[in-house]
Design an enzyme around this catalytic site. Structure first.
Site, PDB file in Angstrom:
ATOM      1  N   HIS A  95       0.824  -1.208   0.000  1.00 18.94           N
ATOM      2  CA  HIS A  95       0.000   0.000   0.000  1.00 18.94           C
ATOM      3  C   HIS A  95       0.859   1.260   0.000  1.00 18.94           C
ATOM      4  CE1 HIS A  95      -3.251  -2.730   0.876  1.00 18.94           C
ATOM      5  NE2 HIS A  95      -2.637  -3.134   1.963  1.00 18.94           N
ATOM      6  N   HIS A 123       5.517   6.701   6.605  1.00 21.67           N
ATOM      7  CA  HIS A 123       5.218   6.186   5.273  1.00 21.67           C
ATOM      8  C   HIS A 123       4.781   7.351   4.384  1.00 21.67           C
ATOM      9  CE1 HIS A 123       1.376   6.070   7.539  1.00 21.67           C
ATOM     10  NE2 HIS A 123       0.920   6.601   6.417  1.00 21.67           N
ATOM     11  N   HIS A 176       2.376   8.978   0.942  1.00 24.19           N
ATOM     12  CA  HIS A 176       1.223   8.914   0.044  1.00 24.19           C
ATOM     13  C   HIS A 176       1.496   9.786  -1.173  1.00 24.19           C
ATOM     14  CE1 HIS A 176      -1.444   6.977   3.031  1.00 24.19           C
ATOM     15  NE2 HIS A 176      -0.797   7.732   3.911  1.00 24.19           N
ATOM     16  N   HIS A 204       3.677  10.644   6.448  1.00 25.30           N
ATOM     17  CA  HIS A 204       2.927  10.506   7.703  1.00 25.30           C
ATOM     18  C   HIS A 204       3.797   9.806   8.738  1.00 25.30           C
ATOM     19  CE1 HIS A 204      -1.313  10.718   5.646  1.00 25.30           C
ATOM     20  NE2 HIS A 204      -0.795  11.916   5.879  1.00 25.30           N
ATOM     21  N   THR A 251      -6.064   6.753   7.733  1.00 25.17           N
ATOM     22  CA  THR A 251      -6.584   6.921   6.366  1.00 25.17           C
ATOM     23  C   THR A 251      -6.559   5.605   5.591  1.00 25.17           C
ATOM     24  OG1 THR A 251      -4.442   7.510   5.401  1.00 25.17           O
ATOM     25  CG2 THR A 251      -5.755   9.311   6.343  1.00 25.17           C
ATOM     26  N   THR A 252      -6.248   4.528   6.284  1.00 26.92           N
ATOM     27  CA  THR A 252      -6.276   3.198   5.662  1.00 26.92           C
ATOM     28  C   THR A 252      -7.131   2.291   6.542  1.00 26.92           C
ATOM     29  OG1 THR A 252      -4.266   2.600   6.881  1.00 26.92           O
ATOM     30  CG2 THR A 252      -3.979   3.420   4.632  1.00 26.92           C
TER      31      THR A 252
END
Ligand SMILES: [Zn+2]
Length: 375
Positions: free
Chosen positions: A205, A230, A232, A249, A317-318
């Site tokens: 992801h 991580h 995005h 993040h 957000t996941t």
């Protein structure tokens, strides 16, 4: 200058219902009252800028100068059933109306629809089968992702434990508008980041760095320890309508289990030293992981000089979209080079959840920073 159609004496039987309906539609559309098309070409709408204006009145569109009244009269008076195509013909002409004169119509119908929202309604009305969303149930084995049947709109249907993704009222990311924030003094975030080692993971992801050092931040009287960070692409949070190309993040957890995520927005510019270290050890395959050399990572390297921030309560957000997460979004972005951006976007062209409804949540805009905020 609305004119009525002259009634032609005819020995023909009364008009069929279909033609009456056609006449009613055309009259209601104002077709009969339009002036001849202007001699100057229509302005070309800006692609993907402000929403396109409502559908151009059909008779003003270049190419429909033919006297529509006389066409209509012909249709009404002739027994030729093919004249019923007049309605469709006008629709097609108006569909091409937003294009520059002489330009070819777009080949990709989706492109075309996106650039001309007014057209969507017509297309949907005429071809509902092509645009209807399938209502097929989602397979239990479908992995969550960012498009298709495992995409954000389906997350809650994939597993019962993902239900908050749909039911939650305090979800992330959000769009922040300065005009709507609560402006006022707020304490500085106290960062305590030290050189650390860890492991870079490609979890399917995102690219995630799991840290092993002593790293934490303190805010609101609570200390949160850094677990991982991580990325995005593009950035998930929208700030004053702006979408940054990426965001990092930093996920922290307190001793009581509360999560605090620090978001560092990234904008294109000089190469980012911290990201360079991570990308150097980037695992390419999903589930692949690469251990980092000792003390390689110093998270403080990526923090911008101006550490004012937005603060609100949201969620992961996941999936499972867990709520109760304290979000701290630094207002000043850090830099990432075009090459660094390209590498990540080749692995993850889109791993951003769309913005979620604010549902009346306050967003604080921390205007003032007490001295000593920077580590
Ligand atoms: Zn994230």
């Amino acid at each position: 200058m609305a004119r009525t159609l002259p009634m032609t004496k005819s020995s023909r039987p009364p008009l069929p219902t279909a033609r009456l309906a056609l006449l009613t539609f055309l009259l209601a559309s104002g077709v009969h009252a339009q002036e001849p098309a202007p001699a100057t070409p229509l302005p070309v709408p800006e692609p993907a800028a402000t929403p396109a204006p409502a559908a151009t009145p059909p008779a003003r569109v270049e190419g429909t100068r033919i006297d529509i009244e006389s066409q209509l009269r012909d249709a009404m008076n002739s027994g030729d059933p093919t004249k019923k195509k007049l309605n469709l013909l006008i629709d097609r002409k108006s569909a091409a109306g937003g294009l520059a004169p002489g330009s070819a119509p777009p080949l990709n119908p989706v492109d075309h629809l996106q650039r001309e929202p007014g057209l969507v309604i017509r297309q949907q009305r005429n071809a509902p089968a092509a645009t209807a969303k399938p209502a097929a149930p989602v397979s239990k084995n479908t992995p969550w992702g960012y498009e298709g049947e495992g995409g954000p709109g389906q997350w809650a249907r994939l597993k019962p434990e993902f239900s908050t993704c749909a039911k939650g009222q305090r979800q992330s990311p959000i769009a922040i508008d300065d005009a709507d924030t609560l402006k006022g003094p707020a304490e500085a975030i106290a960062f305590n980041y030290t050189p650390s080692s860890g492991t870079v993971v490609n979890n399917g992801h995102t690219i995630e760095v799991q840290l092993s050092g002593d790293n934490s931040l303190t805010v609101r009287g609570q200390t949160y320890r850094l677990q991982q960070f991580h990325f995005h692409h593009p950035a998930e949070e929208r700030i004053n309508s702006r979408v940054y190309p990426m965001v990092a993040h930093f996920v922290h957890r307190s001793d009581t289990g509360q999560l605090a995520v620090l978001a560092v927005l990234l904008e294109e510019g000089p190469s980012n030293p911290l990201i360079q270290k991570v990308w150097t050890h980037m695992p390419l395959d999903v589930k692949d992981h690469v251990p980092l050399p000792a003390d390689l990572i110093h998270v403080g390297e990526i923090l911008p000089r101006d550490q004012r921030y937005y603060q609100y309560m949201g969620s992961l957000t996941t999936p499972p979209c867990t709520e109760g997460v304290l979000w701290l979004i630094l207002k000043q972005p850090a830099s990432i080079s075009a090459e660094q951006l390209r590498l990540f976007s080749q692995l993850y062209p889109n791993n951003a959840r769309p913005v979620q409804s604010l549902n009346g949540r306050p967003v604080r805009d921390a205007l003032l920073i007490a001295p000593g905020g920077r580590p």
